[in-house]
Design a protein around this motif. Structure first.
Motif, short mmCIF file in Angstrom:
data_model
loop_
_atom_site.label_atom_id
_atom_site.label_comp_id
_atom_site.label_asym_id
_atom_site.label_seq_id
_atom_site.Cartn_x
_atom_site.Cartn_y
_atom_site.Cartn_z
N LEU A 97 0.86 -1.19 0.00
CA LEU A 97 0.00 0.00 0.00
C LEU A 97 0.89 1.23 0.00
N SER A 98 0.47 2.23 -0.75
CA SER A 98 1.24 3.47 -0.80
C SER A 98 0.32 4.65 -0.53
N MET A 99 0.93 5.71 -0.03
CA MET A 99 0.21 6.97 0.20
C MET A 99 1.04 8.09 -0.38
N ARG A 100 0.37 8.99 -1.10
CA ARG A 100 1.04 10.15 -1.68
C ARG A 100 0.37 11.41 -1.16
N TYR A 101 1.20 12.41 -0.84
CA TYR A 101 0.69 13.69 -0.37
C TYR A 101 1.36 14.80 -1.18
N ASN A 102 0.56 15.66 -1.80
CA ASN A 102 1.09 16.79 -2.58
C ASN A 102 1.39 17.94 -1.62
N ILE A 103 2.66 18.29 -1.49
CA ILE A 103 3.03 19.38 -0.58
C ILE A 103 2.88 20.74 -1.27
N ILE A 104 2.96 20.76 -2.59
CA ILE A 104 2.69 21.96 -3.38
C ILE A 104 1.67 21.58 -4.44
N THR A 105 0.51 22.24 -4.40
CA THR A 105 -0.52 22.00 -5.43
C THR A 105 -0.65 23.26 -6.26
N ASN A 106 -0.38 23.12 -7.52
CA ASN A 106 -0.42 24.23 -8.45
C ASN A 106 -0.80 23.64 -9.80
N ASP A 107 -0.41 24.25 -10.89
CA ASP A 107 -0.62 23.64 -12.20
C ASP A 107 0.09 22.28 -12.26
N ASP A 108 1.23 22.17 -11.61
CA ASP A 108 1.96 20.92 -11.44
C ASP A 108 2.18 20.73 -9.94
N ASN A 109 2.21 19.47 -9.49
CA ASN A 109 2.30 19.18 -8.06
C ASN A 109 3.69 18.67 -7.69
N VAL A 110 4.13 19.03 -6.50
CA VAL A 110 5.32 18.45 -5.89
C VAL A 110 4.82 17.57 -4.75
N PHE A 111 5.31 16.32 -4.67
CA PHE A 111 4.74 15.39 -3.71
C PHE A 111 5.82 14.59 -2.97
N ILE A 112 5.38 14.04 -1.85
CA ILE A 112 6.14 13.03 -1.11
C ILE A 112 5.26 11.79 -1.04
N ARG A 113 5.88 10.63 -0.91
CA ARG A 113 5.09 9.40 -0.84
C ARG A 113 5.82 8.36 -0.01
N THR A 114 5.03 7.39 0.44
CA THR A 114 5.57 6.30 1.24
C THR A 114 4.79 5.04 0.93
N GLY A 115 5.39 3.89 1.19
CA GLY A 115 4.72 2.62 0.96
C GLY A 115 5.30 1.54 1.86
N TYR A 116 4.46 0.56 2.20
CA TYR A 116 4.91 -0.56 3.02
C TYR A 116 4.14 -1.81 2.60
N GLY A 117 4.85 -2.95 2.53
CA GLY A 117 4.17 -4.18 2.14
C GLY A 117 5.05 -5.40 2.23
N ARG A 118 4.61 -6.45 1.56
CA ARG A 118 5.26 -7.76 1.62
C ARG A 118 5.92 -8.09 0.29
N LEU A 119 7.02 -8.83 0.38
CA LEU A 119 7.66 -9.43 -0.78
C LEU A 119 7.08 -10.83 -0.91
#
Length: 180
Positions: A97-119
């Protein structure tokens, strides 16, 4: 049987509903390719190409994501990914599962994201264990704001082997295409 066919015909207009405005929430699909770059230790400066290039890919990743965008900042996704680390010969199939958060929302977005799961162990050549990743990037929209291209960096850490005692960390460059 007639009841099922009637429900399908009633659901089709809901599935094909489109807006003229910028869509800020809903289901999305994303496909991604990534590569981890490493330094070629056999490279010689004036070898005229016989020793290869200084920087070479050392791992390749292909990712498919199905997710939901809650608003113009936050989204969650279910990821199925194939990883091949060419230098070590490891194959991984992370499901996470991953989560993305846009820290700058404009015409184009700058984002950070994270994910955790199983192999997932898909056979003798695949390792099983756990994985997490964090990353940052930029999202560039097409002219209709319906699709997007994403570029950035991801750091991933995989734990596998006997009692997950082996660890593999990598930083990769990613290129993604998102259909919204």
């Amino acid at each position: 049987m007639k009841y099922h066919i009637t429900l399908i015909f009633l659901a089709i207009p809901l599935l094909t509903f489109s807006q003229d405005d910028i869509k800020t929430n809903g289901i999305f699909y994303k496909i991604s390719i990534s590569a981890t770059l490493g330094v070629n230790e056999e490279y010689e400066l004036f070898d005229e190409g016989e020793s290869g290039t200084l920087i070479e890919p050392s791992a390749y990743f292909i990712n498919n994501t199905l997710g939901y965008k809650f608003d113009d900042r936050t989204s969650l996704g279910l990821n199925l990914e194939y990883n091949w680390h060419s230098e070590t010969g490891f194959h991984f199939f992370p499901v996470y599962l991953s989560m993305r958060y846009n820290i700058i929302t404009n015409d184009d977005n700058v984002f950070i994201r994270t994910g955790y799961g199983r192999l997932i162990n898909l056979g003798n050549t695949f390792e099983k264990g756990t994985m997490y990743k964090v990353g940052a990037g930029i999202e560039l929209f097409d002219e209709d704001y319906k699709n997007a291209f994403l570029f950035g960096l991801d750091f991933s850490r995989k734990r596998f082997g006997y009692k997950q005692s082996e660890k593999l960390s990598s930083i990769s460059l990613f290129f993604e295409f998102m259909v919204f």
